[in-house]
Design an enzyme around this catalytic site. Structure first.
Site, PDB file in Angstrom:
ATOM      1  N   HIS A  78       0.806  -1.217   0.000  1.00  0.00           N
ATOM      2  CA  HIS A  78       0.000   0.000   0.000  1.00  0.00           C
ATOM      3  C   HIS A  78       0.843   1.273   0.000  1.00  0.00           C
ATOM      4  CE1 HIS A  78      -4.434   1.124   1.077  1.00  0.00           C
ATOM      5  NE2 HIS A  78      -3.966   1.859   0.106  1.00  0.00           N
ATOM      6  N   ASP A 101     -10.160  -0.143   3.573  1.00  0.00           N
ATOM      7  CA  ASP A 101      -9.047  -0.865   4.205  1.00  0.00           C
ATOM      8  C   ASP A 101      -9.468  -1.324   5.600  1.00  0.00           C
ATOM      9  OD1 ASP A 101      -6.386  -1.545   5.129  1.00  0.00           O
ATOM     10  OD2 ASP A 101      -5.557   0.039   3.853  1.00  0.00           O
ATOM     11  N   HIS A 103      -7.221  -1.337   7.806  1.00  0.00           N
ATOM     12  CA  HIS A 103      -6.273  -0.531   8.591  1.00  0.00           C
ATOM     13  C   HIS A 103      -6.331   0.920   8.115  1.00  0.00           C
ATOM     14  CE1 HIS A 103      -4.751  -4.680   7.989  1.00  0.00           C
ATOM     15  NE2 HIS A 103      -4.517  -4.630   9.299  1.00  0.00           N
ATOM     16  N   ASP A 105      -3.650   2.962   7.934  1.00  0.00           N
ATOM     17  CA  ASP A 105      -2.385   3.360   7.290  1.00  0.00           C
ATOM     18  C   ASP A 105      -2.059   4.807   7.637  1.00  0.00           C
ATOM     19  OD1 ASP A 105      -2.521   0.799   6.306  1.00  0.00           O
ATOM     20  OD2 ASP A 105      -3.143   1.389   4.293  1.00  0.00           O
ATOM     21  N   HIS A 118       3.842   0.723   4.435  1.00  0.00           N
ATOM     22  CA  HIS A 118       2.462   0.506   3.961  1.00  0.00           C
ATOM     23  C   HIS A 118       1.432   0.721   5.070  1.00  0.00           C
ATOM     24  CE1 HIS A 118       2.162  -3.675   5.547  1.00  0.00           C
ATOM     25  NE2 HIS A 118       3.401  -3.800   5.154  1.00  0.00           N
ATOM     26  N   ASP A 201      -7.498  -1.475  -0.604  1.00  0.00           N
ATOM     27  CA  ASP A 201      -6.639  -2.527  -0.048  1.00  0.00           C
ATOM     28  C   ASP A 201      -7.528  -3.765   0.028  1.00  0.00           C
ATOM     29  OD1 ASP A 201      -5.336  -4.244   1.845  1.00  0.00           O
ATOM     30  OD2 ASP A 201      -4.247  -2.513   2.648  1.00  0.00           O
ATOM     31  N   ASP A 203      -7.550  -6.152   1.829  1.00  0.00           N
ATOM     32  CA  ASP A 203      -7.940  -6.585   3.184  1.00  0.00           C
ATOM     33  C   ASP A 203      -9.154  -5.813   3.706  1.00  0.00           C
ATOM     34  OD1 ASP A 203      -7.016  -4.248   4.519  1.00  0.00           O
ATOM     35  OD2 ASP A 203      -5.077  -5.152   4.984  1.00  0.00           O
ATOM     36  N   GLU A 246      -2.132  -4.732  -2.290  1.00  0.00           N
ATOM     37  CA  GLU A 246      -1.948  -5.746  -1.247  1.00  0.00           C
ATOM     38  C   GLU A 246      -2.399  -7.151  -1.654  1.00  0.00           C
ATOM     39  OE1 GLU A 246      -0.265  -5.478   1.627  1.00  0.00           O
ATOM     40  OE2 GLU A 246       0.084  -3.306   1.648  1.00  0.00           O
TER      41      GLU A 246
HETATM   42 MN   LIG Z   1      -3.656  -0.635   3.600  1.00  0.00          MN
END
Ligand SMILES: [Mn+2]
Length: 274
Positions: A78, A101, A103, A105, A118, A201, A203, A246
């Protein structure tokens, strides 16, 4: 390997089917990890190598905008978003950001538990803290009020306080549970504004849907929720550029995460059932 897997899953065919004329700009040369030096800064691992790639990526993204195109950037990790955001913001300083995402980031070298860039890419693009002194990483003009996360479910302590102190808006998965994805994404796009960079992303999705990612977290978006989010982007006609990042084929099951990445990119670029 992520971009290869995404191409193998027939990204260009899916974009054709969505009615989009696409041009594959090829890969940026990236130094192999084994060829990097020993002197790794543990607070921002491989940052010089990432800077090198992101500077060239930002230039390519600007060229793509200059040619009247909508850049689609394939990762890779990322951290590539630092380059794509710098390039898009140089073309359109009013651009907002939709960050899909698990997360945020949103770490910086002083808050990161891992040193992984990332996990800092959005903070870098916004020039927060130490990143203010790294102009190459900053996307000029982006207003934090136009930055929105959807899908968050795993934050580091430093990120939690940084998010609360920022003008950006976070919609964690718990809000998706309460309000539904359609409602959340409408609110997110309203906050992001008329022109939006979408950073996807994989995820963002639940690991049951997208197992081929480096940092899976349970409780993510379902297959339909993810499509609903990206179909809403297409419907609003706000897409200025997009990252799809990712995807890790080593961790994947028969390339299904890359296939999902292709489907979701096609949705964002306007693929319709009817
Ligand atoms: Mn990310």
């Amino acid at each position: 390997m992520g971009p290869s897997a995404i191409r193998y899953a027939d990204l260009s065919g899916a974009l054709d089917a969505a009615g989009v004329e696409s041009v594959d700009g090829g890969d940026l040369e990236v130094v192999r990890r084994e060829a990097t030096g020993d002197a790794i800064d543990e607070s921002a691992r491989f940052l010089p190598e990432i800077e090198d790639v992101c500077r060239r990526l930002a230039a390519r993204v600007r060229e793509s905008h200059d040619a009247g195109r909508t850049p689609l950037i394939l990762g890779g990790d990322h951290s590539v978003s630092i380059g794509s955001l710098a390039g898009t913001a140089a073309d359109d300083e009013d651009v907002g950001v939709l960050w899909l995402d698990a997360h945020a980031d949103f770490n910086t070298p002083s808050t990161t538990p891992s040193g992984n860039v990332h996990g800092m890419s959005l903070a870098a693009a916004l020039g927060r803290d130490e990143f203010a002194g790294m102009p190459w990483a900053n996307a000029p003009g982006i207003d934090e009020e136009n930055v929105v996360w959807v899908g968050l479910r795993e934050l580091d302590p430093g990120e939690r306080s940084a998010i609360k102190a920022s003008d950006a808006t976070a919609f964690p998965m718990s809000t998706v549970d309460e309000r539904g994805m359609y409602d959340v994404i409408e609110a997110a796009l309203a906050a992001a504004g008329e022109d939006v960079h979408v950073s996807l992303d994989l995820d963002f999705l639940d690991p049951n849907e997208a197992p081929g990612v480096g940092t899976p977290v349970q409780g993510g978006a379902t297959y339909r929720e993810a499509h609903a989010a990206l179909e809403a982007v297409a419907k609003r006609d706000c897409l200025r550029s997009m990252d799809v990042v990712e995807v890790n084929p080593v961790l994947d099951e028969h390339n299904r995460t890359a296939e999902l990445a292709v489907e979701l990119a096609a949705s964002a670029f306007g693929k319709r059932v009817l």
